[in-house]
Design an enzyme around this catalytic site. Structure first.
Site, PDB file in Angstrom:
ATOM      1  N   HIS A  77      -6.509   2.388  -4.125  1.00 15.30           N
ATOM      2  CA  HIS A  77      -6.771   2.623  -2.559  1.00 15.30           C
ATOM      3  C   HIS A  77      -7.137   3.672  -2.216  1.00 15.30           C
ATOM      4  O   HIS A  77      -7.520   4.136  -0.973  1.00 15.30           O
ATOM      5  CB  HIS A  77      -5.293   2.386  -2.236  1.00 15.30           C
ATOM      6  CG  HIS A  77      -5.215   2.301  -0.560  1.00 15.30           C
ATOM      7  ND1 HIS A  77      -6.053   1.747  -0.126  1.00 15.30           N
ATOM      8  CD2 HIS A  77      -4.322   2.748   0.656  1.00 15.30           C
ATOM      9  CE1 HIS A  77      -5.745   1.573   1.241  1.00 15.30           C
ATOM     10  NE2 HIS A  77      -4.872   1.827   1.215  1.00 15.30           N
ATOM     11  N   HIS A 107      -7.401   8.263   0.851  1.00 11.18           N
ATOM     12  CA  HIS A 107      -7.340   7.372   1.827  1.00 11.18           C
ATOM     13  C   HIS A 107      -8.292   7.723   3.615  1.00 11.18           C
ATOM     14  O   HIS A 107      -7.666   7.566   4.583  1.00 11.18           O
ATOM     15  CB  HIS A 107      -5.740   7.648   2.781  1.00 11.18           C
ATOM     16  CG  HIS A 107      -5.765   5.905   3.058  1.00 11.18           C
ATOM     17  ND1 HIS A 107      -5.594   5.675   4.562  1.00 11.18           N
ATOM     18  CD2 HIS A 107      -4.772   4.795   2.842  1.00 11.18           C
ATOM     19  CE1 HIS A 107      -5.391   4.931   4.943  1.00 11.18           C
ATOM     20  NE2 HIS A 107      -4.934   4.079   3.873  1.00 11.18           N
ATOM     21  N   ASP A 121       1.030  -1.186  -0.515  1.00 13.94           N
ATOM     22  CA  ASP A 121      -0.153  -0.297   0.036  1.00 13.94           C
ATOM     23  C   ASP A 121       0.833   1.589  -0.483  1.00 13.94           C
ATOM     24  O   ASP A 121       1.751   0.972   1.081  1.00 13.94           O
ATOM     25  CB  ASP A 121      -0.941   0.433   0.992  1.00 13.94           C
ATOM     26  CG  ASP A 121      -2.061  -1.042   1.171  1.00 13.94           C
ATOM     27  OD1 ASP A 121      -3.638  -0.674   2.075  1.00 13.94           O
ATOM     28  OD2 ASP A 121      -2.249  -1.670  -0.191  1.00 13.94           O
ATOM     29  N   HIS A 127       3.694  -2.028   3.295  1.00 14.32           N
ATOM     30  CA  HIS A 127       3.384  -1.047   2.834  1.00 14.32           C
ATOM     31  C   HIS A 127       5.179  -0.374   2.522  1.00 14.32           C
ATOM     32  O   HIS A 127       6.037  -0.546   3.141  1.00 14.32           O
ATOM     33  CB  HIS A 127       3.118   0.074   4.176  1.00 14.32           C
ATOM     34  CG  HIS A 127       1.542  -0.396   5.030  1.00 14.32           C
ATOM     35  ND1 HIS A 127       1.259  -1.190   5.504  1.00 14.32           N
ATOM     36  CD2 HIS A 127       0.127   0.907   4.844  1.00 14.32           C
ATOM     37  CE1 HIS A 127       0.279  -1.618   6.118  1.00 14.32           C
ATOM     38  NE2 HIS A 127      -0.246  -0.433   4.982  1.00 14.32           N
TER      39      HIS A 127
END
Length: 335
Positions: free
Chosen positions: A198, A202, A147, A296
């Site tokens: 994504h 966020h 991510d 990540h």
């Protein structure tokens, strides 16, 4: 013979019979004259139209007058206009229904031409209404996913490790990250890795309206496409926050939702009590066919550590040693 008066002069009263006859004659002549005058006046007066019927006299109620003189029905009377089609005439005591507003008819949908296939989801129907935690039917393969929503501090190490081991991964990018790191997007794509959506900024999705979800998903899609990658049809919820409504909303936008089997917790950094070894051990403890590993790209905001990037070479080696291979999440689309 008349009676003499007291003075001895002649008679004072005429004879009674003669007086009455004279009086009657005079009265008869006067009456004839009056009749003649009246007849002359009537004969000379022109004919006049009859006066309209007088209304009810003062003190008489309209109801009494109406009851006393009902209006007869007449064949020549103008009938009331018919009620508009589709309306009902209200019964006594009901409020009249207003005629409906005329709405232009909706054009009929043109049926698909014979032999054409109707539009379908850009992902298998079996992925609808799910947030996938593993790749079904993938066998002994693992999907490494990364991510990107903060910075790109760990990207060089991650790309280097994947290249050295000959492994392809899947990168879920926020629209903001893609807009701020266009070179990073190009490096990911040129190295043969897969990209997913994504969201734009966020946020947690369960607190968003349907319109805001559309903005987040479409905004990220446009930003990622502008940076040179295509995220469709893979989507990951920020923070993993989702419910049935948000999953359906994302599906309707053409995306399959993909979660993870294990979170390495590398994002917590050394300040959160995590180490590269813990990252590796967590991956191996959850090892299973079709495992989806969450890692990540960015560094921890407090200690600047990039534990996922640091642990990645060991993670790949241990998975390979356990007899597993690697695949991108495109394996989901082959179901």
């Amino acid at each position: 013979m008349s009676r003499p008066d007291a003075t001895g002069s002649g008679p004072t009263d005429p004879l009674p019979g003669n007086g009455r006859r004279r009086t009657a004659a005079i009265a008869l002549v006067a009456a004839l004259v009056l009749v003649a005058v009246v007849l002359a006046v009537l004969l000379q007066r022109p004919a006049e139209s009859p006066e309209p019927a007088a209304g009810p006299s003062p003190g008489t109620s309209a109801a009494t007058s109406s009851a006393a003189s009902p209006t007869p029905s007449s064949p020549s009377a103008t009938p009331p206009p018919p009620a508009p089609a589709g309306t009902e005439t209200p019964e006594a005591g009901q409020t009249p229904v207003q005629p409906p507003v005329t709405v232009p008819p909706v054009p009929a949908t043109t049926p698909p031409a014979p032999g054409t296939v109707p539009p379908q989801d850009p992902f298998p129907a079996g992925l609808r209404n799910q947030d996938l935690t593993a790749v079904p039917g993938a066998g002994n393969t693992v999907a490494l996913t990364f991510d990107a929503g903060a910075n790109a501090a760990g990207l060089p190490k991650i790309l280097s490790a994947l290249s050295a081991k000959g492994v392809a991964g899947t990168f879920f990018l926020t629209g903001n990250w893609a807009a701020n790191n266009p070179d990073g997007v190009r490096q990911i794509v040129s190295a043969g890795h897969r990209v997913g959506n994504h969201s734009m900024t966020h946020p947690g999705f369960t607190g968003l309206s349907d319109a805001q979800i559309v903005q987040q998903v479409r905004g990220a899609e446009e930003a990622i496409l502008a940076a040179g990658a295509d995220p469709r049809p893979l989507f990951r919820f920020p923070f993993g926050e989702r419910d049935a409504r948000t999953i359906e909303a994302v599906n309707d936008l053409g995306y399959a939702a993909v979660r993870w089997s294990v979170d390495t917790l590398g994002w917590k950094g050394t300040s959160g009590g995590i180490s590269a070894q813990i990252v590796s051990d967590r991956v191996m403890a959850a090892l299973q066919p079709g495992e989806i590993v969450l890692m990540h790209i960015g560094s921890n905001p407090d200690d600047r550590s990039t534990l996922d990037a640091d642990a990645l070479p060991q993670v790949i080696d241990r998975i390979s040693a356990a007899g597993y291979g690697f695949a991108t999440l495109d394996a989901l689309l082959a179901q």
